[in-house]
Design a protein around this motif. Structure first.
Motif, PDB file in Angstrom:
ATOM      1  N   GLY A 241       0.836  -1.189   0.000  1.00 15.61           N
ATOM      2  CA  GLY A 241       0.000   0.000   0.000  1.00 15.61           C
ATOM      3  C   GLY A 241       0.873   1.241   0.000  1.00 15.61           C
ATOM      4  O   GLY A 241       1.822   1.338   0.799  1.00 15.61           O
ATOM      5  N   GLY A 242       0.585   2.189  -0.874  1.00  9.93           N
ATOM      6  CA  GLY A 242       1.402   3.396  -0.949  1.00  9.93           C
ATOM      7  C   GLY A 242       1.460   4.153   0.361  1.00  9.93           C
ATOM      8  O   GLY A 242       2.435   4.857   0.638  1.00  9.93           O
ATOM      9  N   ASN A 243       0.419   4.015   1.202  1.00  7.95           N
ATOM     10  CA  ASN A 243       0.369   4.699   2.495  1.00  7.95           C
ATOM     11  C   ASN A 243       0.623   3.749   3.664  1.00  7.95           C
ATOM     12  O   ASN A 243       0.305   4.078   4.813  1.00  7.95           O
ATOM     13  CB  ASN A 243      -1.001   5.361   2.684  1.00  7.95           C
ATOM     14  N   SER A 244       1.204   2.598   3.398  1.00  6.86           N
ATOM     15  CA  SER A 244       1.381   1.599   4.450  1.00  6.86           C
ATOM     16  C   SER A 244       2.317   2.083   5.550  1.00  6.86           C
ATOM     17  O   SER A 244       3.376   2.661   5.277  1.00  6.86           O
ATOM     18  CB  SER A 244       1.948   0.306   3.862  1.00  6.86           C
ATOM     19  N   LYS A 245       1.925   1.818   6.795  1.00  2.30           N
ATOM     20  CA  LYS A 245       2.793   2.073   7.946  1.00  2.30           C
ATOM     21  C   LYS A 245       3.475   0.789   8.415  1.00  2.30           C
ATOM     22  O   LYS A 245       4.336   0.840   9.295  1.00  2.30           O
ATOM     23  CB  LYS A 245       1.974   2.655   9.106  1.00  2.30           C
ATOM     24  N   LEU A 246       3.071  -0.356   7.866  1.00  4.35           N
ATOM     25  CA  LEU A 246       3.607  -1.632   8.332  1.00  4.35           C
ATOM     26  C   LEU A 246       4.763  -2.132   7.476  1.00  4.35           C
ATOM     27  O   LEU A 246       5.700  -2.741   7.983  1.00  4.35           O
ATOM     28  CB  LEU A 246       2.495  -2.691   8.355  1.00  4.35           C
ATOM     29  N   LEU A 247       4.690  -1.902   6.168  1.00  4.76           N
ATOM     30  CA  LEU A 247       5.736  -2.343   5.240  1.00  4.76           C
ATOM     31  C   LEU A 247       6.324  -1.108   4.579  1.00  4.76           C
ATOM     32  O   LEU A 247       5.634  -0.383   3.862  1.00  4.76           O
ATOM     33  CB  LEU A 247       5.154  -3.282   4.178  1.00  4.76           C
ATOM     34  N   SER A 248       7.614  -0.861   4.795  1.00  4.00           N
ATOM     35  CA  SER A 248       8.246   0.336   4.257  1.00  4.00           C
ATOM     36  C   SER A 248       8.715   0.111   2.827  1.00  4.00           C
ATOM     37  O   SER A 248       8.976  -1.021   2.401  1.00  4.00           O
ATOM     38  CB  SER A 248       9.443   0.739   5.120  1.00  4.00           C
ATOM     39  N   ALA A 249       8.845   1.211   2.091  1.00  4.13           N
ATOM     40  CA  ALA A 249       9.385   1.128   0.737  1.00  4.13           C
ATOM     41  C   ALA A 249      10.820   0.611   0.761  1.00  4.13           C
ATOM     42  O   ALA A 249      11.252  -0.115  -0.142  1.00  4.13           O
ATOM     43  CB  ALA A 249       9.314   2.501   0.078  1.00  4.13           C
ATOM     44  N   ALA A 250      11.568   0.957   1.805  1.00  6.97           N
ATOM     45  CA  ALA A 250      12.948   0.475   1.923  1.00  6.97           C
ATOM     46  C   ALA A 250      12.993  -1.034   2.081  1.00  6.97           C
ATOM     47  O   ALA A 250      13.875  -1.699   1.518  1.00  6.97           O
ATOM     48  CB  ALA A 250      13.629   1.154   3.110  1.00  6.97           C
ATOM     49  N   SER A 251      12.044  -1.606   2.841  1.00  4.65           N
ATOM     50  CA  SER A 251      12.000  -3.063   2.994  1.00  4.65           C
ATOM     51  C   SER A 251      11.699  -3.738   1.665  1.00  4.65           C
ATOM     52  O   SER A 251      12.301  -4.763   1.326  1.00  4.65           O
ATOM     53  CB  SER A 251      10.949  -3.458   4.029  1.00  4.65           C
ATOM     54  N   VAL A 252      10.770  -3.153   0.892  1.00  5.82           N
ATOM     55  CA  VAL A 252      10.448  -3.732  -0.408  1.00  5.82           C
ATOM     56  C   VAL A 252      11.670  -3.685  -1.326  1.00  5.82           C
ATOM     57  O   VAL A 252      11.961  -4.643  -2.059  1.00  5.82           O
ATOM     58  CB  VAL A 252       9.253  -3.006  -1.048  1.00  5.82           C
ATOM     59  N   GLU A 253      12.400  -2.591  -1.272  1.00  7.39           N
ATOM     60  CA  GLU A 253      13.614  -2.479  -2.091  1.00  7.39           C
ATOM     61  C   GLU A 253      14.624  -3.557  -1.707  1.00  7.39           C
ATOM     62  O   GLU A 253      15.230  -4.191  -2.576  1.00  7.39           O
ATOM     63  CB  GLU A 253      14.222  -1.091  -1.918  1.00  7.39           C
ATOM     64  N   GLU A 254      14.818  -3.772  -0.411  1.00  3.31           N
ATOM     65  CA  GLU A 254      15.755  -4.807   0.036  1.00  3.31           C
ATOM     66  C   GLU A 254      15.251  -6.201  -0.325  1.00  3.31           C
ATOM     67  O   GLU A 254      16.051  -7.081  -0.699  1.00  3.31           O
ATOM     68  CB  GLU A 254      15.982  -4.685   1.543  1.00  3.31           C
ATOM     69  N   MET A 255      13.947  -6.417  -0.242  1.00  5.72           N
ATOM     70  CA  MET A 255      13.385  -7.701  -0.661  1.00  5.72           C
ATOM     71  C   MET A 255      13.705  -7.976  -2.130  1.00  5.72           C
ATOM     72  O   MET A 255      14.077  -9.092  -2.499  1.00  5.72           O
ATOM     73  CB  MET A 255      11.874  -7.701  -0.434  1.00  5.72           C
ATOM     74  N   GLY A 256      13.572  -6.940  -2.968  1.00  2.65           N
ATOM     75  CA  GLY A 256      13.875  -7.104  -4.381  1.00  2.65           C
ATOM     76  C   GLY A 256      15.342  -7.372  -4.641  1.00  2.65           C
ATOM     77  O   GLY A 256      15.697  -8.120  -5.564  1.00  2.65           O
ATOM     78  N   ARG A 257      16.210  -6.782  -3.834  1.00  2.55           N
ATOM     79  CA  ARG A 257      17.637  -7.030  -3.988  1.00  2.55           C
ATOM     80  C   ARG A 257      17.978  -8.487  -3.659  1.00  2.55           C
ATOM     81  O   ARG A 257      18.792  -9.126  -4.338  1.00  2.55           O
ATOM     82  CB  ARG A 257      18.437  -6.097  -3.073  1.00  2.55           C
ATOM     83  N   ARG A 258      17.332  -9.016  -2.632  1.00  3.34           N
ATOM     84  CA  ARG A 258      17.607 -10.389  -2.210  1.00  3.34           C
ATOM     85  C   ARG A 258      16.883 -11.415  -3.077  1.00  3.34           C
ATOM     86  O   ARG A 258      17.289 -12.572  -3.124  1.00  3.34           O
ATOM     87  CB  ARG A 258      17.191 -10.570  -0.741  1.00  3.34           C
ATOM     88  N   HIS A 259      15.798 -11.006  -3.702  1.00  2.00           N
ATOM     89  CA  HIS A 259      15.005 -11.896  -4.554  1.00  2.00           C
ATOM     90  C   HIS A 259      14.886 -11.210  -5.916  1.00  2.00           C
ATOM     91  O   HIS A 259      13.883 -10.559  -6.209  1.00  2.00           O
ATOM     92  CB  HIS A 259      13.631 -12.123  -3.937  1.00  2.00           C
ATOM     93  N   PRO A 260      15.917 -11.336  -6.771  1.00  2.00           N
ATOM     94  CA  PRO A 260      15.954 -10.556  -8.009  1.00  2.00           C
ATOM     95  C   PRO A 260      14.762 -10.772  -8.940  1.00  2.00           C
ATOM     96  O   PRO A 260      14.435  -9.897  -9.737  1.00  2.00           O
ATOM     97  CB  PRO A 260      17.258 -11.031  -8.665  1.00  2.00           C
ATOM     98  N   GLY A 261      14.103 -11.927  -8.841  1.00  2.00           N
ATOM     99  CA  GLY A 261      12.955 -12.178  -9.706  1.00  2.00           C
ATOM    100  C   GLY A 261      11.641 -11.659  -9.167  1.00  2.00           C
ATOM    101  O   GLY A 261      10.595 -11.813  -9.811  1.00  2.00           O
ATOM    102  N   MET A 262      11.662 -11.019  -8.011  1.00  2.00           N
ATOM    103  CA  MET A 262      10.433 -10.557  -7.374  1.00  2.00           C
ATOM    104  C   MET A 262       9.755  -9.471  -8.196  1.00  2.00           C
ATOM    105  O   MET A 262      10.392  -8.544  -8.676  1.00  2.00           O
ATOM    106  CB  MET A 262      10.744 -10.024  -5.973  1.00  2.00           C
ATOM    107  N   GLU A 263       8.452  -9.601  -8.351  1.00  2.00           N
ATOM    108  CA  GLU A 263       7.645  -8.553  -8.970  1.00  2.00           C
ATOM    109  C   GLU A 263       7.007  -7.706  -7.866  1.00  2.00           C
ATOM    110  O   GLU A 263       6.740  -8.210  -6.771  1.00  2.00           O
ATOM    111  CB  GLU A 263       6.569  -9.161  -9.863  1.00  2.00           C
ATOM    112  N   THR A 264       6.762  -6.434  -8.158  1.00  2.00           N
ATOM    113  CA  THR A 264       6.189  -5.548  -7.138  1.00  2.00           C
ATOM    114  C   THR A 264       5.045  -4.729  -7.720  1.00  2.00           C
ATOM    115  O   THR A 264       5.035  -4.389  -8.905  1.00  2.00           O
ATOM    116  CB  THR A 264       7.246  -4.581  -6.575  1.00  2.00           C
TER     117      THR A 264
END
Length: 297
Positions: A241-264
């Motif tokens: 969610g663009g306004n999420s307080k639980l999942l940060s954009a930085a966490s999503v970025e790190e998830m993508g770095r660790r899982h290169p095939g991840m779609e968002t």
């Protein structure tokens, strides 16, 4: 027992004897991966009704969809021991439900707590996971978001009418969800509440709120990066969610770095957690599952 023409109810015993419930959509759709839907902390199988209708009836590849009520939620029994309201026990309940239904592998859609349970399932039995959709959840939970959840659960009002219940939800969550329509808010209330003689009440064991009592929100919560890293070979779609307080954009970025095939997907105008039936999300989720299954062949 059939509840209506779109799904059936299935009850099964947990290891400790509690009677637990799932909804099954598209039961005859046996030619593609089934989809297992796991809701948030206080939510239930009704959260996924519209998405399940799309995946089981309208998608290019129709799928069997199984939506779970955890213990203490929806039509599942309440647990007299609130210590059992944890992701480890609930992961065991999901395994028990899969066994009772004869499902060995599936694609999983997990909203919030459901995504944490997916991490546990992957750690215990990774072969069950064919593809994963994480809805506003990742290995790091922001304490601000969890504190917000506890604060509105602690002071949850007891509205007498549907209109009052809708107004309550809009007042609590409206700032984070400006994109929602009146119909979205009404659908939300019908999913998370049940109508009783006393009014519209949350459809979960009130003792669930007590499980958050011991959390120190001034300190970061333990992360699940090792468990997330173990999912690197599984096709993954992360929705935030663009306004999420639980999942940060930085966490999503790190998830993508660790899982290169991840779609968002970022859902603008919504917070924690995005309504998976809104906008183009049903089609995008169906397309992701179709791609993942084709590429696995």
């Amino acid at each position: 027992m059939a509840s209506d023409e779109s799904f059936s109810d299935f009850f099964y015993p947990a290891a400790d004897g509690l009677k637990l419930h799932t909804r099954i959509y598209g039961e005859r759709n046996a030619d593609a991966w089934p989809v297992i839907c796991l809701p948030g902390l206080t939510r239930n199988a009704r959260d996924f009704h519209e998405l399940a209708l799309h995946l089981s009836r309208k998608a290019e590849i129709p799928r069997k969809v199984i939506a779970f009520d955890y213990r203490g939620r929806g039509q599942s029994d309440h647990d007299p021991d609130i210590g059992h309201y944890n992701v480890g026990v609930e992961a065991g309940d999901v395994f028990a439900g899969m066994s009772a239904l004869g499902v060995e592998q599936a694609a999983f859609v997990g909203t919030s707590r459901g995504g944490l349970i997916i991490h546990v399932l992957g750690a215990l039995k990774p072969a069950v996971l064919k593809a994963i959709v994480l809805n506003d959840i990742g290995p790091v939970i922001e304490t601000e978001g969890l504190a917000h959840i506890r604060s509105y659960l602690d002071r949850a009002p007891k509205p007498k009418t549907l209109a009052q219940a809708v107004d309550t939800q809009r007042r609590v969550h409206g700032a984070d969800f400006p994109a929602l329509t009146d119909a979205d808010w009404a659908r939300m209330v019908r999913a998370i509440c049940r109508e009783t003689a006393a009014g519209w009440v949350p459809d979960f064991d009130p003792a669930l709120v007590d499980t958050l009592a011991g959390i120190d929100f001034s300190k970061p919560l333990p992360g699940l990066w090792p468990q997330f890293d173990a999912l690197a070979a599984v096709p993954l779609l992360a929705i935030r969610g663009g306004n999420s307080k639980l999942l940060s954009a930085a966490s999503v970025e790190e998830m993508g770095r660790r899982h290169p095939g991840m779609e968002t997907i970022t859902v603008e105008g919504q917070g924690h957690a995005p309504f998976l039936e809104t906008g183009t999300l049903p089609r995008e989720i169906a397309d992701f599952l179709d791609r993942a299954e084709r590429e696995s062949e």
